[in-house]
Design a protein around this motif. Structure first.
Motif, short mmCIF file in Angstrom:
data_model
loop_
_atom_site.label_atom_id
_atom_site.label_comp_id
_atom_site.label_asym_id
_atom_site.label_seq_id
_atom_site.Cartn_x
_atom_site.Cartn_y
_atom_site.Cartn_z
N GLU A 242 -12.25 -60.02 8.11
CA GLU A 242 -13.02 -61.13 7.56
C GLU A 242 -13.79 -60.60 6.37
N ALA A 243 -13.44 -61.10 5.17
CA ALA A 243 -14.03 -60.60 3.93
C ALA A 243 -13.88 -59.08 3.84
N ASP A 244 -12.69 -58.59 4.19
CA ASP A 244 -12.32 -57.17 4.17
C ASP A 244 -13.03 -56.34 5.24
N LYS A 245 -13.80 -56.97 6.10
CA LYS A 245 -14.44 -56.25 7.19
C LYS A 245 -13.55 -56.38 8.43
N PRO A 246 -13.15 -55.25 9.04
CA PRO A 246 -12.28 -55.33 10.22
C PRO A 246 -13.00 -55.97 11.40
N THR A 247 -12.35 -56.92 12.05
CA THR A 247 -12.99 -57.63 13.15
C THR A 247 -12.15 -57.67 14.43
N ASN B 171 -12.73 -65.00 3.00
CA ASN B 171 -11.31 -64.81 3.23
C ASN B 171 -11.03 -64.12 4.57
N LEU B 172 -9.95 -64.55 5.20
CA LEU B 172 -9.49 -63.96 6.46
C LEU B 172 -8.08 -63.43 6.25
N GLU B 173 -7.76 -62.34 6.95
CA GLU B 173 -6.40 -61.80 6.88
C GLU B 173 -6.01 -61.23 8.23
N LEU B 174 -4.82 -61.56 8.68
CA LEU B 174 -4.29 -61.04 9.94
C LEU B 174 -2.92 -60.45 9.67
N CYS B 175 -2.72 -59.19 10.06
CA CYS B 175 -1.44 -58.51 9.87
C CYS B 175 -0.83 -58.19 11.24
N ASN B 176 0.43 -58.58 11.44
CA ASN B 176 1.14 -58.31 12.68
C ASN B 176 2.39 -57.50 12.36
N THR B 177 2.57 -56.37 13.03
CA THR B 177 3.79 -55.57 12.87
C THR B 177 4.42 -55.35 14.23
N LEU B 178 5.65 -55.83 14.39
CA LEU B 178 6.41 -55.67 15.63
C LEU B 178 7.54 -54.68 15.35
#
Length: 381
Positions: free
Chosen positions: A139-144, A315-322
């Motif tokens: 969230e705003a480049d802060k890991p949550t 800004n929000l960002e979610l990264c998923n790696t399978l």
């Protein structure tokens, strides 16, 4: 005396094997642009392999040095290299693609129909695998939020259907957004066929749903690969994929899909909400020893903006790696069906956290940003 000698020899061999194991740390760059190449497969043998992260970095534990490793990527010339040091850099040469100057609609449609018919050959055949999922949110480049899971799985051409979590690592720090059940979306998206949750080009009515255009062709390991752009031509509120399918024109196997998801939105209630800006999906496939197409890995990223009473705030960002580590029938143990109501977060939160296990099982090298996130998220609250 003989028994003691035998035990001593066994102990010596075990210790020697441990001492001989080496970890290769490296980075992979584009030979022409000198930029990092993400998601390169680095393999020493069937039991020692990984993929590079988004910064082109990787770590690979091998039995001993020197050793030979094989580097491959669908858009680069494969390389076999002898490694003698624990730190190294590789440069891969891009494969030249022949750009299509004309819209070859009929040819593109024909290739996609052939790819669909090929996929039908193994439509209901299950493939069992040892798998790894990493989810990390900012969230705003802060890991949550961080959720990492090792699990056994059943995968088919239209998605990952069943699982049995084995080890998990769940960390959360002051997150305003719930990511419950998003791993299920990652699993559902991992196939190249359309399913009940997501519309994709490979379906029984593919020509009535999508338009197809040949973007380019190139040679990969002596066989032609065609890149076909797929655009939905109907209006729908259902979630759907638009983008490129990479198809081997000789075998008609789908090698890769790369594009965007439309109509993928977060559900929100109350004053706080999330407005989706961009959702990207890239999945890569490979042939197993029986020449059947299976998932290699899938990357699913969501970029959105947190809203307060409808106004954007951050800004929000979610990264998923399978990542599918290994395939084999032995992974068909205690598998449970994944459903829309499956609470993945609760499942992993309730599992016993084994710190020693996670220190020695990185699988995919974390970026500096991810390492910093773990340090922040692990701090006592």
């Amino acid at each position: 005396m003989k028994v003691k000698l035998t035990l001593s020899v066994i102990l010596f061999l075990l210790i020697s094997s441990t001492l001989l194991a080496q970890t290769i740390k490296g980075r992979i760059l584009d030979e022409d642009s000198n930029t990092a190449i993400a998601y390169v497969t680095i393999q020493a043998d069937q039991n020692h392999k990984t993929i590079s992260n988004e910064n082109g970095e990787f770590e690979l534990t091998v039995k001993s040095l020197p050793c030979e490793i094989y580097l491959s990527h669908i858009s680069y010339q494969a390389v076999k290299a002898k490694v003698t040091e624990t730190s190294t850099t590789f440069k891969l040469k891009p494969i030249t693609q022949n750009l299509s100057e004309v819209v070859i609609g009929n040819n593109a449609l024909s290739i996609m129909k052939s790819a669909y018919q090929k996929a039908l050959e193994t439509l209901e055949e299950p493939f069992y695998a040892k798998s790894f999922l990493r989810q990390i949110a900012y969230e705003a480049d802060k890991p949550t939020y961080l959720n990492e899971i090792f699990f056994n799985a059943e995968w088919k051409g239209y998605g990952l259907l069943r699982w049995a979590p084995k080890e998990s690592r769940f960390l959360k720090n002051d997150s305003h957004v719930s990511y419950t059940n998003l791993s299920v979306s990652t699993f559902e998206l991992s196939g190249y066929l359309s399913n009940s949750s997501f519309i994709k080009p490979l379906s029984p009515k593919l020509d009535s749903l999508y338009t197809f255009k040949v973007k380019s062709t190139y040679q990969l390991n002596g066989e032609e690969v065609v890149v076909i752009n797929c655009l939905l031509k109907i209006k729908t509120n259902k979630r759907y994929f638009e983008g490129d399918y990479y198809v081997n024109t000789e075998t008609h196997h789908v090698l890769k899909i790369d594009g965007k998801l439309k109509n993928f939105n977060f559900d929100s209630k109350g004053l706080l909400g999330a407005k989706t800006k961009e959702v990207n999906l890239m999945s890569q496939y490979r042939l197993n020893s029986d020449l059947k197409n299976i998932l290699d890995f899938s990357v699913f990223t969501v970029k959105s903006k947190m809203t307060l009473m409808g106004l954007g705030t951050k800004n929000l960002e979610l990264c998923n790696t399978l990542y599918m580590i290994d395939y084999g029938k032995q992974y068909n143990l205690d598998l449970k069906a994944l459903q829309s109501k499956t609470n993945d977060v609760k499942t992993t939160q309730n599992m016993v956290y084994n710190a020693d296990f996670w220190k020695s099982n990185v699988i995919i090298k974390r970026t500096v940003k991810e390492e910093e996130a773990i340090k922040i998220l692990e701090r006592p609250q």
